[in-house]
Design a protein around this motif. Structure first.
Motif, mmCIF file in Angstrom:
data_model
loop_
_atom_site.group_PDB
_atom_site.id
_atom_site.type_symbol
_atom_site.label_atom_id
_atom_site.label_comp_id
_atom_site.label_asym_id
_atom_site.label_seq_id
_atom_site.Cartn_x
_atom_site.Cartn_y
_atom_site.Cartn_z
ATOM 1 N N ARG A 142 6.096 8.804 -10.111
ATOM 2 C CA ARG A 142 4.451 8.464 -11.566
ATOM 3 C C ARG A 142 5.776 9.854 -12.447
ATOM 4 N NH1 ARG A 142 2.146 8.181 -6.897
ATOM 5 N NH2 ARG A 142 0.036 7.014 -6.659
ATOM 6 N N PHE A 196 1.011 -1.348 0.109
ATOM 7 C CA PHE A 196 -0.362 -0.050 -0.266
ATOM 8 C C PHE A 196 0.537 1.797 0.508
ATOM 9 C CE2 PHE A 196 -2.754 3.319 2.291
ATOM 10 C CZ PHE A 196 -3.271 3.489 1.444
ATOM 11 N N VAL A 197 1.865 1.007 0.807
ATOM 12 C CA VAL A 197 2.943 2.347 1.020
ATOM 13 C C VAL A 197 3.505 2.848 -0.514
ATOM 14 C CG1 VAL A 197 5.063 3.177 2.195
ATOM 15 C CG2 VAL A 197 3.441 2.379 3.343
ATOM 16 N N TYR A 198 3.776 1.931 -1.058
ATOM 17 C CA TYR A 198 4.368 1.276 -2.674
ATOM 18 C C TYR A 198 3.067 2.009 -2.882
ATOM 19 C CZ TYR A 198 7.106 0.573 -7.114
ATOM 20 O OH TYR A 198 7.216 0.728 -8.016
ATOM 21 N N PHE A 199 1.874 1.895 -2.808
ATOM 22 C CA PHE A 199 1.579 2.213 -4.196
ATOM 23 C C PHE A 199 1.190 3.352 -3.960
ATOM 24 C CE2 PHE A 199 1.318 -1.872 -5.850
ATOM 25 C CZ PHE A 199 1.714 -1.415 -7.474
ATOM 26 N N VAL A 200 0.759 4.135 -3.366
ATOM 27 C CA VAL A 200 0.599 5.484 -3.002
ATOM 28 C C VAL A 200 1.686 6.528 -3.262
ATOM 29 C CG1 VAL A 200 0.320 7.735 -0.753
ATOM 30 C CG2 VAL A 200 -0.945 5.425 -1.382
ATOM 31 N N ARG A 201 3.696 6.135 -2.681
ATOM 32 C CA ARG A 201 4.431 7.027 -2.786
ATOM 33 C C ARG A 201 5.272 6.649 -3.462
ATOM 34 N NH1 ARG A 201 7.645 7.159 2.419
ATOM 35 N NH2 ARG A 201 8.114 9.634 1.285
ATOM 36 N N LYS A 202 4.467 6.044 -5.043
ATOM 37 C CA LYS A 202 5.784 5.537 -6.152
ATOM 38 C C LYS A 202 5.817 7.000 -6.599
ATOM 39 C CE LYS A 202 2.345 3.668 -9.495
ATOM 40 N NZ LYS A 202 1.820 2.140 -9.942
#
Length: 159
Positions: free
Chosen positions: A62, A54-60
């Motif tokens: 872009r 979850f943290v990776y996909f929120v902060r990945k």
């Protein structure tokens, strides 16, 4: 049967019921160890993996949005005058070629001009039809916004 024996019977059944919780069956509890191990070790590990995902996909990182194209200086011809490409808005005073959707010069504020690609006659960039040859030139920006594929409207029946 008298009252003290009835009270003793109720008390004894309450103690028998309570005995299941106070004095457990250790054999049955040892049989539950794999389940407790699963809940106590693997459960938190799966929770940490889900949290990291979850943290990776929120902060990945872009891809940055592309900035609006800026005007570029027109090429200078042999006679020292700027050469403007046909079909693209330009400002003759400043010698700048603008992106296709521009209508006014950012430097001087003048209305931009466009040379007709068919006949070469100049006209205002706000007008989409050439007054000389009648060519309809609807200039669209070259950068297109790409969005995620979605199902067609109307659901599967429309597809």
């Amino acid at each position: 049967m008298n009252i003290p024996d009835a009270i003793h019977g109720i008390w004894q059944s309450f103690l028998d019921f309570l005995e299941m919780f106070v004095i457990p069956d250790w054999g049955a509890l040892i049989g539950l160890l794999p389940i407790l191990l699963l809940l106590g070790v693997i459960g938190p590990l799966l929770t940490l993996v889900a949290l990291a995902w979850f943290v990776y996909f929120v902060r990945k990182p872009r891809a940055p949005l592309a900035d609006a194209p800026e005007p570029v200086a027109a090429a200078i011809g042999a006679d020292g005058k700027p050469l403007f490409p046909s079909g693209e808005p330009f400002c003759y005073r400043d010698g700048l070629v603008y992106p296709p959707d521009a209508r006014r010069c950012e430097v001087c504020g003048d209305e931009l001009a466009v040379r007709c690609p068919k006949c070469g006659v100049g006209r205002s960039a706000a007008i989409s039809t050439c007054g000389n040859c009648g060519l309809v030139l609807k200039v669209r920006p070259q950068v297109r916004v790409v969005r995620a594929a979605q199902p067609p409207p109307g659901g599967a029946a429309a597809a």
